[in-house]
Design an enzyme around this catalytic site. Structure first.
Site, PDB file in Angstrom:
ATOM      1  N   GLY A 110      58.284  19.521  32.171  1.00  0.00           N
ATOM      2  CA  GLY A 110      57.062  19.486  32.955  1.00  0.00           C
ATOM      3  C   GLY A 110      55.824  19.939  32.215  1.00  0.00           C
ATOM      4  O   GLY A 110      55.893  20.535  31.145  1.00  0.00           O
ATOM      5  N   GLU A 111      54.675  19.609  32.792  1.00  0.00           N
ATOM      6  CA  GLU A 111      53.370  20.029  32.276  1.00  0.00           C
ATOM      7  C   GLU A 111      52.868  21.134  33.210  1.00  0.00           C
ATOM      8  O   GLU A 111      52.422  20.846  34.327  1.00  0.00           O
ATOM      9  CB  GLU A 111      52.418  18.827  32.253  1.00  0.00           C
ATOM     10  CG  GLU A 111      50.954  19.157  32.060  1.00  0.00           C
ATOM     11  CD  GLU A 111      50.646  20.059  30.857  1.00  0.00           C
ATOM     12  OE1 GLU A 111      51.256  19.875  29.778  1.00  0.00           O
ATOM     13  OE2 GLU A 111      49.797  20.971  31.019  1.00  0.00           O
TER      14      GLU A 111
ATOM     15  N   ASN B 151      62.940  16.882  17.337  1.00  0.00           N
ATOM     16  CA  ASN B 151      64.294  16.628  17.825  1.00  0.00           C
ATOM     17  C   ASN B 151      64.322  15.198  18.298  1.00  0.00           C
ATOM     18  O   ASN B 151      63.756  14.899  19.355  1.00  0.00           O
ATOM     19  CB  ASN B 151      64.601  17.531  19.021  1.00  0.00           C
ATOM     20  CG  ASN B 151      64.912  18.938  18.590  1.00  0.00           C
ATOM     21  OD1 ASN B 151      65.708  19.158  17.687  1.00  0.00           O
ATOM     22  ND2 ASN B 151      64.272  19.890  19.230  1.00  0.00           N
TER      23      ASN B 151
ATOM     24  N   CYS C  80      59.199  12.758  23.615  1.00  0.00           N
ATOM     25  CA  CYS C  80      59.785  13.833  24.427  1.00  0.00           C
ATOM     26  C   CYS C  80      60.759  13.247  25.440  1.00  0.00           C
ATOM     27  O   CYS C  80      60.427  12.295  26.153  1.00  0.00           O
ATOM     28  CB  CYS C  80      58.671  14.593  25.138  1.00  0.00           C
ATOM     29  SG  CYS C  80      59.252  15.797  26.344  1.00  0.00           S
TER      30      CYS C  80
ATOM     31  N   SER D 245      49.796  21.676  22.750  1.00  0.00           N
ATOM     32  CA  SER D 245      50.642  20.730  22.041  1.00  0.00           C
ATOM     33  C   SER D 245      49.745  19.676  21.402  1.00  0.00           C
ATOM     34  O   SER D 245      49.374  18.700  22.040  1.00  0.00           O
ATOM     35  CB  SER D 245      51.630  20.082  23.014  1.00  0.00           C
ATOM     36  OG  SER D 245      52.486  21.086  23.519  1.00  0.00           O
ATOM     37  N   LEU D 246      49.394  19.899  20.158  1.00  0.00           N
ATOM     38  CA  LEU D 246      48.408  19.028  19.503  1.00  0.00           C
ATOM     39  C   LEU D 246      49.083  17.804  18.871  1.00  0.00           C
ATOM     40  O   LEU D 246      48.759  16.680  19.188  1.00  0.00           O
ATOM     41  CB  LEU D 246      47.615  19.826  18.462  1.00  0.00           C
ATOM     42  CG  LEU D 246      46.271  19.212  18.085  1.00  0.00           C
ATOM     43  CD1 LEU D 246      45.320  19.183  19.273  1.00  0.00           C
ATOM     44  CD2 LEU D 246      45.639  19.962  16.915  1.00  0.00           C
ATOM     45  N   HIS D 247      49.980  18.030  17.944  1.00  0.00           N
ATOM     46  CA  HIS D 247      50.817  16.993  17.333  1.00  0.00           C
ATOM     47  C   HIS D 247      50.080  16.001  16.434  1.00  0.00           C
ATOM     48  O   HIS D 247      50.724  15.228  15.724  1.00  0.00           O
ATOM     49  CB  HIS D 247      51.643  16.223  18.360  1.00  0.00           C
ATOM     50  CG  HIS D 247      52.490  17.102  19.234  1.00  0.00           C
ATOM     51  ND1 HIS D 247      53.299  18.088  18.720  1.00  0.00           N
ATOM     52  CD2 HIS D 247      52.653  17.150  20.579  1.00  0.00           C
ATOM     53  CE1 HIS D 247      53.924  18.699  19.723  1.00  0.00           C
ATOM     54  NE2 HIS D 247      53.549  18.159  20.851  1.00  0.00           N
TER      55      HIS D 247
ATOM     56  N   SER E 109      52.230  26.453  27.959  1.00  0.00           N
ATOM     57  CA  SER E 109      52.061  25.387  26.965  1.00  0.00           C
ATOM     58  C   SER E 109      51.555  24.123  27.650  1.00  0.00           C
ATOM     59  O   SER E 109      52.057  23.722  28.693  1.00  0.00           O
ATOM     60  CB  SER E 109      53.419  25.115  26.303  1.00  0.00           C
ATOM     61  OG  SER E 109      53.297  24.124  25.306  1.00  0.00           O
TER      62      SER E 109
ATOM     63  N   CYS F 174      63.676  22.125  21.852  1.00  0.00           N
ATOM     64  CA  CYS F 174      62.381  21.582  22.272  1.00  0.00           C
ATOM     65  C   CYS F 174      62.434  20.084  22.514  1.00  0.00           C
ATOM     66  O   CYS F 174      62.847  19.330  21.658  1.00  0.00           O
ATOM     67  CB  CYS F 174      61.327  21.819  21.199  1.00  0.00           C
ATOM     68  SG  CYS F 174      61.185  23.515  20.756  1.00  0.00           S
TER      69      CYS F 174
ATOM     70  N   GLU G 185      66.185  22.161  33.913  1.00  0.00           N
ATOM     71  CA  GLU G 185      66.894  23.002  32.955  1.00  0.00           C
ATOM     72  C   GLU G 185      66.058  24.188  32.525  1.00  0.00           C
ATOM     73  O   GLU G 185      64.831  24.130  32.528  1.00  0.00           O
ATOM     74  CB  GLU G 185      67.272  22.171  31.712  1.00  0.00           C
ATOM     75  CG  GLU G 185      68.176  21.011  32.073  1.00  0.00           C
ATOM     76  CD  GLU G 185      68.638  20.198  30.867  1.00  0.00           C
ATOM     77  OE1 GLU G 185      69.548  19.384  31.047  1.00  0.00           O
ATOM     78  OE2 GLU G 185      68.092  20.373  29.765  1.00  0.00           O
TER      79      GLU G 185
ATOM     80  N   CYS H  63      54.657  11.582  26.891  1.00  0.00           N
ATOM     81  CA  CYS H  63      54.649  11.660  25.425  1.00  0.00           C
ATOM     82  C   CYS H  63      55.893  10.925  24.907  1.00  0.00           C
ATOM     83  O   CYS H  63      57.006  11.220  25.332  1.00  0.00           O
ATOM     84  CB  CYS H  63      54.635  13.113  24.966  1.00  0.00           C
ATOM     85  SG  CYS H  63      53.231  14.049  25.624  1.00  0.00           S
TER      86      CYS H  63
ATOM     87  N   CYS I 181      62.920  29.841  28.330  1.00  0.00           N
ATOM     88  CA  CYS I 181      62.103  28.638  28.371  1.00  0.00           C
ATOM     89  C   CYS I 181      62.347  28.010  29.743  1.00  0.00           C
ATOM     90  O   CYS I 181      63.482  27.656  30.067  1.00  0.00           O
ATOM     91  CB  CYS I 181      62.565  27.723  27.236  1.00  0.00           C
ATOM     92  SG  CYS I 181      61.710  26.158  27.160  1.00  0.00           S
TER      93      CYS I 181
HETATM   94  N1  SAH Z   1      54.174  19.841  28.773  1.00  0.00           N
HETATM   95  C1  SAH Z   1      53.996  21.034  28.008  1.00  0.00           C
HETATM   96  C2  SAH Z   1      55.225  21.904  27.887  1.00  0.00           C
HETATM   97  C3  SAH Z   1      56.582  21.254  27.676  1.00  0.00           C
HETATM   98  S1  SAH Z   1      57.142  20.749  26.114  1.00  0.00           S
HETATM   99  C4  SAH Z   1      53.501  20.679  26.633  1.00  0.00           C
HETATM  100  O1  SAH Z   1      53.526  19.523  26.277  1.00  0.00           O
HETATM  101  O2  SAH Z   1      53.056  21.573  25.930  1.00  0.00           O
HETATM  102  C5  SAH Z   1      57.163  22.106  25.007  1.00  0.00           C
HETATM  103  C6  SAH Z   1      56.874  21.674  23.586  1.00  0.00           C
HETATM  104  O3  SAH Z   1      57.938  20.878  23.036  1.00  0.00           O
HETATM  105  C7  SAH Z   1      55.613  20.827  23.475  1.00  0.00           C
HETATM  106  O4  SAH Z   1      54.861  21.245  22.368  1.00  0.00           O
HETATM  107  C8  SAH Z   1      56.179  19.457  23.244  1.00  0.00           C
HETATM  108  O5  SAH Z   1      55.250  18.592  22.650  1.00  0.00           O
HETATM  109  C9  SAH Z   1      57.368  19.766  22.364  1.00  0.00           C
HETATM  110  N2  SAH Z   1      58.312  18.663  22.260  1.00  0.00           N
HETATM  111  C10 SAH Z   1      58.573  17.716  23.182  1.00  0.00           C
HETATM  112  N3  SAH Z   1      59.500  16.854  22.730  1.00  0.00           N
HETATM  113  C11 SAH Z   1      59.834  17.260  21.498  1.00  0.00           C
HETATM  114  C12 SAH Z   1      60.749  16.766  20.528  1.00  0.00           C
HETATM  115  N4  SAH Z   1      61.499  15.693  20.764  1.00  0.00           N
HETATM  116  N5  SAH Z   1      60.840  17.447  19.364  1.00  0.00           N
HETATM  117  C13 SAH Z   1      60.102  18.541  19.135  1.00  0.00           C
HETATM  118  N6  SAH Z   1      59.227  19.047  20.017  1.00  0.00           N
HETATM  119  C14 SAH Z   1      59.085  18.408  21.180  1.00  0.00           C
END
Ligand code: SAH
Length: 367
Positions: free
Chosen positions: A183-184, A316, A135, A240-242, A217, A359, A108, A132, A121
């Site tokens: 994807g990463e 999300n 996600c 993507s720290l989180h 990212s 996202c 997508e 993760c 995007c």
């Molecule tokens: N793999 C890469 C890029 C794809 S995801 C990465 O992790 O950075 C793009 C962003 O969306 C990342 O910061 C990811 O952590 C975030 N993301 C993934 N699932 C999400 C969700 N359910 N809610 C909010 N952000 C999310």
């Protein structure tokens, strides 16, 4: 005589995506066209059509001999992306596109129009191997890497729709590309770099976008961040720290068990120093998981004084997830504490939520 070992053990071939103009450098394009029995200047003609006008059907290229069409399509302009579905939201200014690839894999892309800019995007892999838990893409695992042309093709498709006035708001151009789809990107490193070059090389070699308009990212693949630092590209790095602490990040971003928060941030600061580009820290706010005031303070301490910007993303929730977005008051307090440390922070909008285009929702489940 028995068959050679290679044949006996040959698995059913899944193969690579067919070669496309957008996989090749300008020199390789000339070589490819000559090998197809075409004059070398054909490479530039085709590039002008594809990168300059977003035309990919030789039938629409009036400067080509009809007899060469099939040869050219087969050799350098195969159809890579078949549009399965297009969903619009936000008055037609957010458009999610679902693509089927040559081998049936689904990916997508999302186009988002804002006043003064259009961001696409894009996906860099079919699925994702980073697992993760919050996600949607991470749940299904990795299918395969995309080719450079499969990545660039997503942007070309969006550019074509925009140029033809098919997106609400009238004709326009894609100004920004974020590798935040499926994807990463740094796990498909070489291909993503080559896609970035196709996006940013001047027309007709590429799409002529600004490097500064591109964001890569990552979950934090430290050796790859270091490699990116050496590329001499002015793209924005998003990490993507989180979570600011290893204990929680080990759970939210499993690759953290390999490269810890401190190592990831060190690599990010090195990137910022070398490129003078502000690093973006992505942080999905998850209720009662990573949104505590003390974590905001810890994050603020880690980031204070750095060339950085924090992007808070309201989670999300994915189907069946036990997690949900933070309470508004916790989100506000998180922002306040980061600001108190002098760290620039914004809360990302949730464009495309109702079409599962926001996202982390891209899962391509709905073939
Ligand atoms: N793999 C890469 C890029 C794809 S995801 C990465 O992790 O950075 C793009 C962003 O969306 C990342 O910061 C990811 O952590 C975030 N993301 C993934 N699932 C999400 C969700 N359910 N809610 C909010 N952000 C999310």
């Amino acid at each position: 005589m028995s068959a050679p070992v290679e044949l006996v053990f040959a698995a059913p071939r899944r193969g690579k995506p067919p070669r496309h103009l957008a996989d090749l450098t300008p020199t390789e394009r000339r070589e490819a066209l000559v090998a197809l029995g075409e004059p070398a200047y054909r490479a530039r003609q085709l590039s002008t059509h594809y990168f300059g006008r977003y035309v990919e059907d030789p039938a629409e290229m009036t400067d080509l001999p009809a007899a060469a069409h099939d040869r050219i399509v087969e050799g350098v302009l195969p159809r890579l992306l078949t549009q399965v579905r297009t969903l619009a939201a936000d008055g037609g200014t957010t458009v999610k596109m679902l693509w089927r690839l040559f081998d049936g894999a689904l990916v997508e892309s999302v186009l988002m129009r804002y006043p003064g800019r259009v961001t696409m995007c894009v996906s860099s892999q079919a699925g994702c191997g980073m697992a993760c838990p919050f996600c949607a893409t991470g749940q299904a695992g990795l299918t395969r890497n995309l080719s450079a042309a499969e990545i660039v093709g997503q942007v070309v498709a969006g550019s074509r729709m925009l140029a033809r006035g098919e997106i609400a708001g009238g004709p326009g151009r894609v100004s920004n590309v974020v590798f935040m789809g499926m994807g990463e990107p740094l796990a498909n490193y070489k291909t993503v770099i080559s896609a970035v070059r196709r996006l940013t090389d001047p027309v007709p070699d590429g799409l002529g976008m600004s490097q500064r308009g591109v964001t890569v990212s990552t979950v934090g693949l430290v050796p790859r961040i270091k490699q990116l630092t050496e590329e001499g590209l002015a793209v924005t790095l998003a990490v993507s720290l989180h979570a600011p602490d290893d204990e929680l990040r080990d759970e939210l971003v499993p690759v953290n068990t390999r490269w810890k928060v401190a190592e990831v941030l060190d690599a990010a600061w090195e990137y910022a120093d070398r490129t003078r580009r502000r690093v973006s820290i992505e942080y999905a706010l998850i209720r009662d998981i990573n949104d505590q005031a003390w974590r905001a303070d810890l994050l603020g301490t880690l980031l204070a004084g750095r060339l950085v910007h924090v992007n808070l993303i309201p989670l999300n929730p994915t189907p069946g997830s036990k997690w949900t977005a933070s309470r508004p008051e916790d989100e506000a307090e998180f922002v306040r504490r980061l600001e108190a440390h002098g760290v620039p922070v914004t809360v990302r909008d949730t464009r495309g939520r109702e079409i599962d285009g926001a996202c982390g929702q891209l899962a391509a489940k709905d073939s």
